[in-house]
Design a protein around this motif. Structure first.
Motif, PDB file in Angstrom:
ATOM      1  N   LEU A 207      -5.626  17.869 -12.502  1.00 22.64           N
ATOM      2  CA  LEU A 207      -6.819  18.376 -11.824  1.00 22.64           C
ATOM      3  C   LEU A 207      -6.415  19.286 -10.668  1.00 22.64           C
ATOM      4  N   LEU A 208      -5.383  18.891  -9.948  1.00 24.65           N
ATOM      5  CA  LEU A 208      -4.913  19.713  -8.835  1.00 24.65           C
ATOM      6  C   LEU A 208      -4.444  21.075  -9.335  1.00 24.65           C
ATOM      7  N   GLN A 209      -3.730  21.089 -10.444  1.00 22.97           N
ATOM      8  CA  GLN A 209      -3.234  22.348 -10.988  1.00 22.97           C
ATOM      9  C   GLN A 209      -4.397  23.214 -11.493  1.00 22.97           C
ATOM     10  N   ALA A 210      -5.398  22.566 -12.111  1.00 22.87           N
ATOM     11  CA  ALA A 210      -6.566  23.314 -12.607  1.00 22.87           C
ATOM     12  C   ALA A 210      -7.310  23.943 -11.449  1.00 22.87           C
ATOM     13  N   ASP A 211      -7.389  23.251 -10.335  1.00 23.78           N
ATOM     14  CA  ASP A 211      -8.054  23.824  -9.159  1.00 23.78           C
ATOM     15  C   ASP A 211      -7.289  25.028  -8.647  1.00 23.78           C
TER      16      ASP A 211
ATOM     17  N   VAL B 249       0.618  15.147  -3.632  1.00 18.98           N
ATOM     18  CA  VAL B 249       0.454  15.255  -5.085  1.00 18.98           C
ATOM     19  C   VAL B 249       0.902  16.666  -5.474  1.00 18.98           C
ATOM     20  N   LYS B 250       1.731  16.737  -6.517  1.00 24.35           N
ATOM     21  CA  LYS B 250       2.245  18.049  -6.938  1.00 24.35           C
ATOM     22  C   LYS B 250       1.740  18.371  -8.345  1.00 24.35           C
ATOM     23  N   GLY B 251       1.189  19.561  -8.481  1.00 28.45           N
ATOM     24  CA  GLY B 251       0.770  20.035  -9.801  1.00 28.45           C
ATOM     25  C   GLY B 251       1.965  20.546 -10.594  1.00 28.45           C
ATOM     26  N   ALA B 252       1.711  20.871 -11.848  1.00 29.79           N
ATOM     27  CA  ALA B 252       2.802  21.289 -12.735  1.00 29.79           C
ATOM     28  C   ALA B 252       3.467  22.581 -12.276  1.00 29.79           C
TER      29      ALA B 252
ATOM     30  N   ARG C 267       0.830  -1.211   0.000  1.00 33.55           N
ATOM     31  CA  ARG C 267       0.000   0.000   0.000  1.00 33.55           C
ATOM     32  C   ARG C 267       0.861   1.257   0.000  1.00 33.55           C
ATOM     33  N   THR C 268       2.017   1.190   0.685  1.00 36.82           N
ATOM     34  CA  THR C 268       2.903   2.363   0.701  1.00 36.82           C
ATOM     35  C   THR C 268       3.443   2.660  -0.696  1.00 36.82           C
ATOM     36  N   ALA C 269       3.645   1.599  -1.488  1.00 35.91           N
ATOM     37  CA  ALA C 269       4.101   1.802  -2.869  1.00 35.91           C
ATOM     38  C   ALA C 269       2.964   2.306  -3.743  1.00 35.91           C
ATOM     39  N   ASP C 270       1.764   1.751  -3.542  1.00 35.87           N
ATOM     40  CA  ASP C 270       0.620   2.141  -4.375  1.00 35.87           C
ATOM     41  C   ASP C 270       0.326   3.633  -4.257  1.00 35.87           C
ATOM     42  N   VAL C 271       0.324   4.119  -3.021  1.00 37.09           N
ATOM     43  CA  VAL C 271      -0.040   5.517  -2.845  1.00 37.09           C
ATOM     44  C   VAL C 271       1.015   6.434  -3.467  1.00 37.09           C
ATOM     45  N   GLY C 272       2.273   6.007  -3.422  1.00 39.42           N
ATOM     46  CA  GLY C 272       3.322   6.791  -4.061  1.00 39.42           C
ATOM     47  C   GLY C 272       3.185   6.803  -5.570  1.00 39.42           C
ATOM     48  N   PHE C 273       2.831   5.655  -6.162  1.00 35.58           N
ATOM     49  CA  PHE C 273       2.649   5.604  -7.616  1.00 35.58           C
ATOM     50  C   PHE C 273       1.467   6.453  -8.064  1.00 35.58           C
ATOM     51  N   LEU C 274       0.336   6.263  -7.398  1.00 37.95           N
ATOM     52  CA  LEU C 274      -0.877   6.928  -7.856  1.00 37.95           C
ATOM     53  C   LEU C 274      -0.803   8.439  -7.638  1.00 37.95           C
ATOM     54  N   ALA C 275      -0.009   8.840  -6.626  1.00 38.33           N
ATOM     55  CA  ALA C 275       0.123  10.286  -6.375  1.00 38.33           C
ATOM     56  C   ALA C 275       0.832  10.989  -7.524  1.00 38.33           C
ATOM     57  N   ALA C 276       1.534  10.230  -8.369  1.00 44.23           N
ATOM     58  CA  ALA C 276       2.219  10.838  -9.526  1.00 44.23           C
ATOM     59  C   ALA C 276       1.409  10.718 -10.802  1.00 44.23           C
TER      60      ALA C 276
ATOM     61  N   ALA D 213       1.468  23.541  -7.286  1.00 40.84           N
ATOM     62  CA  ALA D 213       0.295  23.353  -6.443  1.00 40.84           C
ATOM     63  C   ALA D 213       0.420  22.007  -5.725  1.00 40.84           C
ATOM     64  N   GLN D 214      -0.100  21.940  -4.507  1.00 38.50           N
ATOM     65  CA  GLN D 214       0.023  20.709  -3.720  1.00 38.50           C
ATOM     66  C   GLN D 214      -1.340  20.230  -3.250  1.00 38.50           C
ATOM     67  N   GLY D 215      -1.449  18.931  -3.148  1.00 38.66           N
ATOM     68  CA  GLY D 215      -2.633  18.286  -2.613  1.00 38.66           C
ATOM     69  C   GLY D 215      -2.236  16.950  -1.980  1.00 38.66           C
ATOM     70  N   VAL D 216      -3.222  16.214  -1.537  1.00 38.76           N
ATOM     71  CA  VAL D 216      -2.963  14.936  -0.863  1.00 38.76           C
ATOM     72  C   VAL D 216      -3.868  13.872  -1.462  1.00 38.76           C
ATOM     73  N   LEU D 217      -3.247  12.752  -1.876  1.00 37.55           N
ATOM     74  CA  LEU D 217      -4.010  11.589  -2.327  1.00 37.55           C
ATOM     75  C   LEU D 217      -4.150  10.628  -1.147  1.00 37.55           C
ATOM     76  N   CYS D 218      -5.378  10.141  -0.933  1.00 36.57           N
ATOM     77  CA  CYS D 218      -5.656   9.240   0.187  1.00 36.57           C
ATOM     78  C   CYS D 218      -6.250   7.935  -0.336  1.00 36.57           C
ATOM     79  N   LEU D 219      -5.670   6.808   0.101  1.00 37.83           N
ATOM     80  CA  LEU D 219      -6.192   5.484  -0.216  1.00 37.83           C
ATOM     81  C   LEU D 219      -6.644   4.819   1.076  1.00 37.83           C
ATOM     82  N   SER D 220      -7.895   4.377   1.114  1.00 33.85           N
ATOM     83  CA  SER D 220      -8.429   3.702   2.296  1.00 33.85           C
ATOM     84  C   SER D 220      -8.390   2.189   2.070  1.00 33.85           C
ATOM     85  N   PHE D 221      -7.599   1.504   2.880  1.00 36.16           N
ATOM     86  CA  PHE D 221      -7.402   0.063   2.768  1.00 36.16           C
ATOM     87  C   PHE D 221      -8.513  -0.681   3.511  1.00 36.16           C
TER      88      PHE D 221
END
Length: 864
Positions: free
Chosen positions: A119-123, A212-215, A103-112, A218-226
């Protein structure tokens, strides 16, 4: 070892508080105490009549051995029960930690993932369109469809606003949780948070978050609930199977119960004390006594999880109320299992037999003395006559009863030892079967991740565009960043629609670029049109693994969709680093017993991986091929096989998949099974496996003339001498070596001030010596010459009718010049009656054949 007294016997402090929960103890304590009571009565009769030998030392020896036996029985039961609970609690936490590491790897992959960043940058720029959140929600669904271990995926802005969610109805519009926002701190790869969360509508969950970093920064947070509860309750059910009334719980760092397999026994939130406290393995919870073990995480790839532990409990009144394991019936027969048991346990049956031998010797001498007093001439009275033999007969009857009682004591000891060994072997077969299931479960869960990874990464928009545009440099950069998160792979690569390698994750493998891949899996991946599908290669060389690229490996592959839709841009292949990874999985499931081994094999009987260097990938499996081919999915068996001169207990478990991975698949030669081997010991010969011989039971004496016979065992054959020719059975003592003596003469021994030759009857008569535990008999010839006979085991001293003796029909070897007579007993046994004069002639003949030892030497030593 400190002992305390319970029930009139000494017990180790670790088991003394548990005795009331061990019914098997009373099963042996009660008959042993009854027999010792009978022993006291016999001793009293012997003292009153003056007929019995002194039994005080023998009684004390049996009493001391009773304490040792019952203490060993209690400690073995405790060991088996604790080992069972400890193994399962350790497995529970370690499997969870392996799962959470992914799960620690998944969240790192999906955050990129590019759409998240966009979407984060558009916001941040205020240009978010009305359908962007719904588009990202669909993307989340695509990811979760491949990874069913998640029940919520949420993208939060840096101020906690919900930007997109898999299940928007459960997630608050604004999530104020500083624990999640800690993922934005510099250098923080991820955070893991457990507890109630606005992401889950206030429900508790285990959440992994990464920045999560925008172009444009911009910064945000991706959350995965196991799905923690879903994962653990299924695991708890599997681990509690076969352990009556047991409970498995997951505890946080403060010792509070996070999850429980049985909330009626151990409720959620309860503070639960660890096992191994001042009361040993016993804990008291809510007024009920439990046997309990607790296990902390062993760690995986340096990751130890949130600091949780697993604890397994079994009500004390069920922990030792076990029936003999069925799986050992008909197995583990005639095996030398001495290496499996501690020195004290091994010494108990040896000591019981020693005491019995000493008792037999003492009773033998008593019977010889009684017979000598009754019939000084060696022959009995006429039928119906009376003489002084009445007292002798009473003495012999009393001595026989003493011997019978001693034999019953020995039999109880041997039954108890057999129960101990049976229980230990049952625990071994249970353990090896469980370890086999554990090994294949770890493999299934790991390969589930591999099948999902290739499909996840095929959805990466950066890879899709790089393949479509032929940007090998971009593809290599993306693959490298993914590979840095997922360390279980040897190589990641993408290939075009013609099967040529476009980019690789490892610069050292750059020579693979441009190569045309071959194999069914390549065309299989390029033929896929559904993003939920994948292909996997056979475990075979494909040029992508090992120093020369020729080591066998597993390759998982999926089609990479073209960003414009409707077709594939190519494929992605991930080469599993099977040699170290499979070895680590197998070693995690390995029993602690020295010499154990675990293998991963195909249904066709080919080794895929091994914890032991004796087997390399591609070798033939030691598992029975018929059982491998017939074993159904998710089934396991235990059995035994012979390997390197030792019998091995084995557990064989066939893969049945995990979750949606390879479920309900037809049997295939490439199906994987785990084989766990545990050495038991060498197979014993039929004679070595028979510890005691059936006693020779004489027929009632017939005819007017009687003969007292002293019987003994030599080379598993019953022999005897007229009792008048036997003076005494000696205590075991050192035999003085006689250099240059014939092979059949062991040496010399002192008796009544004389040195007598010791003749090994086994060596003399059958060319097989009687061994170190031989009994020693002092005999005399008709002319008064004395010698000592070494025999295998003492038998009875009994009366036979001389008319029942018959001449031997054959005269083989040693019996050619002897007067050998046979005596039929009850059942199939025959006794061969010898004569000391014949034995003297035989040993004199042997001595005469030696250049160094003469007949006169033997006669001088043995003369009266």
């Amino acid at each position: 070892m400190t002992k305390v007294w319970r029930k009139g016997l000494p017990f180790s402090t670790e088991v003394a508080p548990l005795l009331a929960a061990m019914p098997l103890l009373d099963e042996y304590r009660e008959p042993l105490m009854r027999l010792q009571g009978a022993w006291d009565s016999l001793a009293l009769l012997g003292q009153m009549s003056g007929a019995a030998t002194d039994m005080a030392d023998t009684r004390s020896a049996f009493e001391a051995l009773t304490g040792r036996l019952l203490d060993s029985l209690a400690r073995r039961q405790l060991h088996n029960a604790v080992q069972q609970l400890q193994g399962r609690s350790q497995v529970a936490i370690d499997i969870l930690i392996r799962n959470l590491f992914e799960r620690t790897a998944d969240v790192g992959f999906l955050a990129a993932d590019a759409p998240l960043c966009a979407l984060l940058q558009a916001d941040a720029e205020g240009s978010l369109a009305s359908g962007d959140a719904e588009s990202l929600q669909r993307r989340f669904r695509d990811y979760v469809a491949k990874y069913s271990v998640y029940d919520q995926v949420v993208l939060l802005a840096a101020d906690g606003r919900r930007l997109a969610a898999l299940d928007a109805e459960r997630c608050a519009e604004v999530v104020h949780d500083p624990r999640l926002m800690a993922a934005l701190q510099p250098g923080q790869a991820f955070v893991e948070v457990h507890g109630p969360s606005g992401l889950l509508g206030g429900s508790a969950g285990l959440i992994y978050a990464a920045a999560v970093k925008g172009a444009a920064g911009a910064q945000g947070v991706l959350c995965l609930s196991f799905k923690l509860e879903d994962e653990m309750l299924g695991l708890f059910r599997a681990l509690c199977a076969g352990v009556p009334r047991s409970v498995l719980v997951l505890k946080d760092a403060q010792g509070r119960v996070l999850l429980t397999s049985d909330p009626w026994q151990i409720p959620l939130g309860a503070p639960l004390p660890d096992a191994g406290n001042s009361q040993g393995w016993r804990i008291d919870f809510a007024g009920r006594d439990y046997l309990s073990t607790c296990a902390a995480a062993s760690g995986y790839e340096g990751y130890f999880g949130p600091g949780w532990s697993a604890q397994m409990l079994q009500p004390l009144n069920h922990a030792f109320a076990e029936a003999p394991p069925e799986q050992t019936q008909g197995r583990a027969q005639q095996i030398d299992t001495r290496d499996l048991f501690d020195e004290e346990l091994r010494s108990i049956p040896v000591e019981a037999r020693r005491i019995q031998r000493e008792l037999s010797r003492s009773l033998w001498n008593g019977k010889l003395k009684s017979r000598a007093h009754a019939h000084p001439s060696g022959s009995g009275p006429a039928a119906g006559g009376t003489d002084s033999s009445g007292n002798a007969d009473f003495a012999v009857t009393l001595l026989n009863e003493v011997q019978r009682t001693g034999d019953q004591l020995r039999q109880v000891f041997e039954r108890a030892i057999a129960q101990l060994e049976h229980g230990a072997l049952g625990a071994i077969f249970d353990s090896v079967g469980f370890q086999g299931e554990l090994a294949i479960s770890i493999v299934n869960r790991n390969l589930y991740e591999r099948a999902n990874d290739c499909r996840w990464w095929a959805l990466d928009a950066r890879l899709q565009r790089a393949l479509a545009d032929g940007r090998a440099d971009v593809a290599a950069e993306v693959l490298g960043s993914i590979h840095a998160l997922y360390t279980v792979y040897s190589l990641l690569l993408v290939f075009d629609v013609h099967g040529r390698v476009v980019a690789v994750s490892d610069p050292a493998q750059a020579h693979q670029v441009g190569r045309r891949l071959e194999g069914d899996w390549v065309q299989g991946a390029l033929a896929l049109r559904d993003s939920s599908q994948y292909v996997v290669s056979d475990h075979a060389p494909c040029g992508l693994y090992g120093e020369q690229g020729e080591a066998p490996c597993l390759v998982y592959a999926a089609g990479v969709p073209h960003p414009d839709g409707g077709r594939l841009a190519g494929g992605i292949a991930i080469v599993f680093d099977g040699q170290p990874q499979f070895r680590a999985m197998l070693r995690a499931a390995l029993p602690t017993q020295a010499g154990s081994a675990a293998l991963l094999v195909t249904r066709a009987g080919i080794v895929v991986a091994s914890s032991d260097e004796r087997w390399a990938p591609g070798d033939r499996s030691p598992a029975p091929l018929a059982e491998l081919s017939a074993l159904g999915a998710d089934q396991h068996i235990t059995g035994e096989l012979e390997l390197d001169g030792r019998v091995q207990a084995y557990g064989l478990a066939m893969s049945g998949g995990y979750r949606e991975y390879r479920r309900d698949m037809p049997a295939d030669p490439q199906d994987l099974a785990a084989l766990v081997l545990l050495p038991l010991g060498p197979r014993m010969s039929g004679l070595a496996a028979t510890e005691t011989e059936a006693a020779f039971v004489p027929l009632p004496p017939a005819g007017p003339e009687h003969l007292d016979v002293a019987s003994f065992l030599v080379d598993h054959q019953w022999l005897g001498l007229p009792a008048i020719q036997v003076l005494a059975a000696l205590e075991r003592q050192r035999v003085t070596a006689w250099p240059q003596a014939p092979m059949a003469v062991r040496g010399m021994i002192g008796f009544e001030g004389r040195m007598l030759p010791v003749l090994d009857l086994g060596q003399l008569l059958f060319n097989r010596p009687c061994g170190d535990e031989a009994a020693l008999l002092v005999c005399r010839t008709a002319r008064g010459q004395r010698l000592v006979l070494a025999v295998q085991q003492l038998g009875q001293v009994f009366v036979a009718g001389t008319a029942q003796l018959q001449a031997s029909p054959t005269r083989p070897g040693w019996a050619a010049q002897a007067q050998v007579r046979l005596l039929k007993g009850k059942g199939p046994h025959m006794l061969t009656l010898l004569d000391t004069d014949d034995l003297w002639s035989l040993v004199s003949g042997v001595a005469a054949s030696s250049a160094e030892v003469t007949v006169s030497d033997v006669q001088l030593l043995a003369s009266s």
